[in-house]
Design a protein around this motif. Structure first.
Motif, short mmCIF file in Angstrom:
data_model
loop_
_atom_site.label_atom_id
_atom_site.label_comp_id
_atom_site.label_asym_id
_atom_site.label_seq_id
_atom_site.Cartn_x
_atom_site.Cartn_y
_atom_site.Cartn_z
N ALA A 156 0.83 -1.21 0.00
CA ALA A 156 0.00 0.00 0.00
C ALA A 156 0.86 1.25 0.00
CB ALA A 156 -0.93 -0.01 1.21
N ASN A 157 1.91 1.26 0.83
CA ASN A 157 2.82 2.41 0.87
C ASN A 157 3.54 2.61 -0.45
OD1 ASN A 157 3.53 1.26 4.13
ND2 ASN A 157 2.38 3.12 3.71
N ILE A 158 4.01 1.51 -1.04
CA ILE A 158 4.78 1.61 -2.28
C ILE A 158 3.89 2.04 -3.44
CG2 ILE A 158 6.14 0.32 -3.96
CD1 ILE A 158 7.63 0.92 -1.37
N SER A 159 2.67 1.47 -3.53
CA SER A 159 1.78 1.83 -4.64
C SER A 159 1.32 3.28 -4.55
CB SER A 159 0.57 0.88 -4.70
OG SER A 159 -0.19 0.95 -3.51
N ALA A 160 1.15 3.79 -3.33
CA ALA A 160 0.81 5.21 -3.16
C ALA A 160 2.00 6.09 -3.51
CB ALA A 160 0.34 5.48 -1.74
N PHE A 161 3.21 5.66 -3.09
CA PHE A 161 4.43 6.42 -3.38
C PHE A 161 4.64 6.55 -4.89
CE2 PHE A 161 8.83 6.50 -4.70
CZ PHE A 161 9.37 7.54 -3.96
N ASN A 162 4.51 5.44 -5.63
CA ASN A 162 4.83 5.53 -7.06
C ASN A 162 3.86 6.44 -7.81
OD1 ASN A 162 2.58 3.86 -7.76
ND2 ASN A 162 3.84 2.01 -7.67
N THR A 163 2.61 6.52 -7.33
CA THR A 163 1.65 7.43 -7.96
C THR A 163 2.02 8.88 -7.71
OG1 THR A 163 -0.10 5.78 -7.62
CG2 THR A 163 -0.80 8.02 -8.14
N VAL A 164 2.29 9.21 -6.45
CA VAL A 164 2.64 10.60 -6.11
C VAL A 164 3.96 11.01 -6.76
CG1 VAL A 164 3.31 12.10 -4.19
CG2 VAL A 164 1.30 10.64 -3.98
N PHE A 165 4.93 10.10 -6.74
CA PHE A 165 6.22 10.43 -7.36
C PHE A 165 6.05 10.69 -8.86
CE2 PHE A 165 10.09 9.37 -9.65
CZ PHE A 165 11.05 10.10 -8.97
N SER A 166 5.31 9.82 -9.53
CA SER A 166 5.19 9.92 -10.99
C SER A 166 4.36 11.12 -11.43
CB SER A 166 4.55 8.63 -11.55
OG SER A 166 5.31 7.51 -11.19
N PHE A 167 3.17 11.30 -10.82
CA PHE A 167 2.27 12.37 -11.25
C PHE A 167 2.57 13.71 -10.59
CE2 PHE A 167 -1.18 9.03 -12.22
CZ PHE A 167 -0.75 8.93 -13.53
N ASP A 168 2.82 13.69 -9.28
CA ASP A 168 2.91 14.94 -8.53
C ASP A 168 4.31 15.53 -8.47
OD1 ASP A 168 0.12 15.39 -7.36
OD2 ASP A 168 0.50 13.30 -6.85
N LEU A 169 5.32 14.71 -8.66
CA LEU A 169 6.68 15.23 -8.62
C LEU A 169 7.33 15.19 -10.00
CD1 LEU A 169 7.84 13.68 -5.23
CD2 LEU A 169 7.28 16.08 -5.68
N TRP A 170 7.40 14.01 -10.60
CA TRP A 170 8.12 13.89 -11.88
C TRP A 170 7.39 14.61 -13.01
CZ3 TRP A 170 12.97 12.17 -12.21
CH2 TRP A 170 13.51 11.97 -13.49
N GLN A 171 6.10 14.31 -13.18
CA GLN A 171 5.36 14.94 -14.28
C GLN A 171 5.16 16.43 -14.06
OE1 GLN A 171 1.22 13.75 -14.76
NE2 GLN A 171 1.37 13.96 -16.97
N GLN A 172 4.95 16.84 -12.81
CA GLN A 172 4.66 18.24 -12.53
C GLN A 172 5.90 19.13 -12.56
OE1 GLN A 172 1.70 19.65 -12.17
NE2 GLN A 172 2.53 21.69 -11.76
N TYR A 173 7.04 18.61 -12.06
CA TYR A 173 8.20 19.49 -11.88
C TYR A 173 9.44 19.09 -12.69
CZ TYR A 173 5.40 21.09 -7.95
OH TYR A 173 4.37 21.58 -7.18
N VAL A 174 9.47 17.89 -13.25
CA VAL A 174 10.69 17.45 -13.94
C VAL A 174 10.46 17.30 -15.44
CG1 VAL A 174 12.50 15.70 -14.05
CG2 VAL A 174 11.45 16.27 -11.84
N CYS A 175 9.56 16.40 -15.84
CA CYS A 175 9.32 16.13 -17.26
C CYS A 175 7.84 16.20 -17.57
CB CYS A 175 9.87 14.76 -17.66
SG CYS A 175 11.67 14.66 -17.69
N LYS A 176 7.41 17.33 -18.09
CA LYS A 176 6.00 17.50 -18.44
C LYS A 176 5.75 17.04 -19.88
CE LYS A 176 5.13 21.45 -15.39
NZ LYS A 176 4.61 22.84 -15.29
#
Length: 573
Positions: A378-398
């Motif tokens: 549960a922790n890992i599946s929530a982490f990968n969503t937030v990392f991918s959408f909220d950090l990587w897509q938003q601030y690194v590679c749009k």
């Protein structure tokens, strides 16, 4: 609680804890792993987009997500942490369920899920970005990501402990093997693999803990025998009453203890965890409609009420039946700074060794492994969503392709699992795992809830107030923690976390209001779907909500659950 044990010391007791597993026990555990990995392989065939991987295509029925919702929480917090609390404090631990969980779960279902689901956000931090902008969003996303890696480490540490005890492997090998197992099925099938495994794990956990409870009760002379033995143990008859819970809260004054539990645990920590924690909300977002998303935490509230009977009670039994636990509790009562090879975290393992015959021991081990894998996944599946959408897509590679973010999600899963291996050993420094977890929740969840609830109910609140209030609340909780650790204040039990959570909440609200008064709010048109007063009822309900049968109506189901939990508090309190 003091940081009494280093990771190496905690498991020095493993020789006395070594479980006498027979081939049938190993076979049952192996069969369970076959099912777990099989579910991951099946789920992989249904992943064709990032929404499939991160949110199961928003297509799952409420009964599946409801069981997954509660199973995702049946990790270290419930199994080892609450049994440790049961061994240490007794009935006051029920407050974590009946005061510190069910009311907030019902509030999430009735009030907050329509906003989360109706706004079509993919994560809780994304909701923060739409309401408050990138400042609060970045603070929330980063703090959430860090918290999930730390809490995944708790589950991984305990999962490795089980393999260490079962097989005698060194702890670091046990942790690494446990990490690979969880990594395999989450990377293969994403959230669907995690959720369907959580449903399986829910039934495996109950099948493991119910016999343990019944056999343990028989060994201590039934319910009356347990009460007699608990009354005669350190802590006395106070362990047989949920209120006022002085030992657990750390307050000697009864009124202060009740207020600490009701406000610190029941309101701030509980609502902060259940209503803003994306680990739980993610399960509800995987459903097919607003009503189904609302029912998800409400359905989960029903088993949640009765889980303490098979988690807390075994901890209490262990503390009066197992010689090592009896001696440890007596030593700690005589000297709170006592350091030994046994800790409250081992209460359940010692009880399994003491009372379960071969065959049932295999079921028990599978249940514990299921619990820790459910929590970590549960922790890992929530982490990968937030990392991918909220950090990587938003601030690194749009503006990349959907397949690109799907690959990022799988790589984030690997990265989070590796990081959890290292954070796992932080958890070993706490003799009661709940102390560690409640500290994390007071840092991350309490101020977040203050920001959320104020922003959802008060349209005037500004973007600057969102992130400044959030940071201020978090810092306030850290200050309270440091003051307690350095001896400036002195609260035993989980009292320091309750106070830290309360202070974080109040500071966040005060700072947010002050900053709002000197900054400019968003236009009302931009707050539709984000603020209660600006969102028409049609956007917060399904079109066919009035035609649903009674057993699918969220408000009615929540009302029944609330009556039940109040009755439990009255009857047993």
């Amino acid at each position: 609680m003091p940081l009494a044990h280093s990771p190496s010391v905690v498991l020095d007791a493993s020789s006395s804890l070594r479980l006498d597993a027979a081939p049938v026990d190993y076979a049952l555990v192996a069969l369970y792993f076959v099912f777990v990995l099989g579910i991951g392989l099946i789920a992989r065939s249904r992943v064709s987009s990032s929404v499939d991987f991160f949110l199961s295509g928003r297509s799952l029925p409420a009964w599946v997500t409801g069981l997954a919702f509660i199973s995702a929480n049946l990790g270290a917090v419930e199994i080892m942490g609450m049994s440790a609390n049961g061994a240490q404090y007794g009935f006051p631990t029920f407050n974590y369920f009946w005061i510190g969980a069910v009311p907030a779960m019902l509030f999430l279902g009735v009030v907050m899920m329509p906003f989360y689901y109706g706004s079509k956000v993919r994560s809780v931090p994304e909701f923060m970005r739409r309401r408050f902008g990138t400042g609060a969003h970045l603070v929330n996303a980063l703090s959430f990501a860090v918290a999930q890696v730390l809490i995944a480490g708790v589950n991984l540490y305990l999962l490795g402990t089980i393999l260490n005890v079962l097989l005698g492997w060194p702890l670091w090998i046990s942790v690494a093997v446990a990490a690979v197992i969880v990594l395999s099925y989450v990377t293969l099938g994403g959230l669907s693999a995690a959720i369907y495994n959580e449903v399986l794990q829910f039934f495996v956990i109950v099948a493991a803990l119910l016999p343990l409870t019944l056999v343990g009760l028989h060994r201590v002379g039934g319910w009356d025998g347990l009460q007699d033995k608990v009354s005669a143990s350190p802590g006395g008859a106070d362990q047989l009453h949920t209120w006022p819970g002085n030992a657990m809260s750390g307050f000697t004054d009864n009124f202060a203890s009740i207020m600490g539990i009701v406000f610190g645990l029941g309101f701030v920590l509980s609502f902060g965890y259940w209503t803003t924690n994306f680990v739980e909300v993610q399960r509800a977002l995987a459903t097919h409609s607003i009503a189904a998303a609302q029912r998800t935490p409400i359905i989960g509230a029903y088993p949640k009420m009765f889980i303490p009977l098979i988690v807390v009670i075994p901890g209490m039994i262990s503390a009066v039946l197992v010689p090592q636990m009896i001696e440890y509790k007596q030593q700690v009562a005589a000297n709170p700074d006592f350091e030994g090879d046994v800790t409250y975290n081992q209460a359940l393992l010692f009880l399994m060794k003491e009372v379960l015959p071969n065959g049932l021991l295999g079921v028990g081990l599978a249940g514990l492994l299921a619990a820790f894998m459910a929590g970590m996944a549960a922790n890992i599946s929530a982490f990968n969503t937030v990392f991918s959408f909220d950090l990587w897509q938003q601030y690194v590679c749009k503006d990349r392709s959907d397949g690109y973010y799907l690959r990022v999600g799988r790589l984030a899963t690997v990265g989070a699992t590796v990081a959890a291996i290292f954070t796992a050993f932080i958890a070993g420094g706490f003799s009661n795992m709940m102390d560690y977890l409640q500290t994390l929740f007071s840092f991350f969840n309490a101020p977040l809830f203050a920001t959320f609830i104020l922003g959802m109910l008060w349209k005037r609140m500004t973007a600057a107030a969102g992130w400044i209030g959030l940071v201020s609340g978090t810092l306030a909780a850290i200050v309270v923690f440091v003051l307690n650790e350095t001896g400036v204040t002195s609260l035993s039990g989980q009292g320091a976390s309750f106070v830290a959570a309360g202070v974080a909440f109040v500071v966040d609200i005060v700072v947010s209001v002050a900053v709002t008064m000197v900054t400019r709010p968003k236009p009302a048109a931009e707050l539709v779907g984000l603020v209660y007063s600006e969102t028409p009822k049609a956007l917060r309900t399904d079109a066919d909500a009035d035609s649903l049968p009674w057993y699918q109506r969220p408000v009615l189901l929540a009302g029944i659950a609330l009556v039940l939990v109040v009755a439990l508090n009255i009857v047993i309190g």
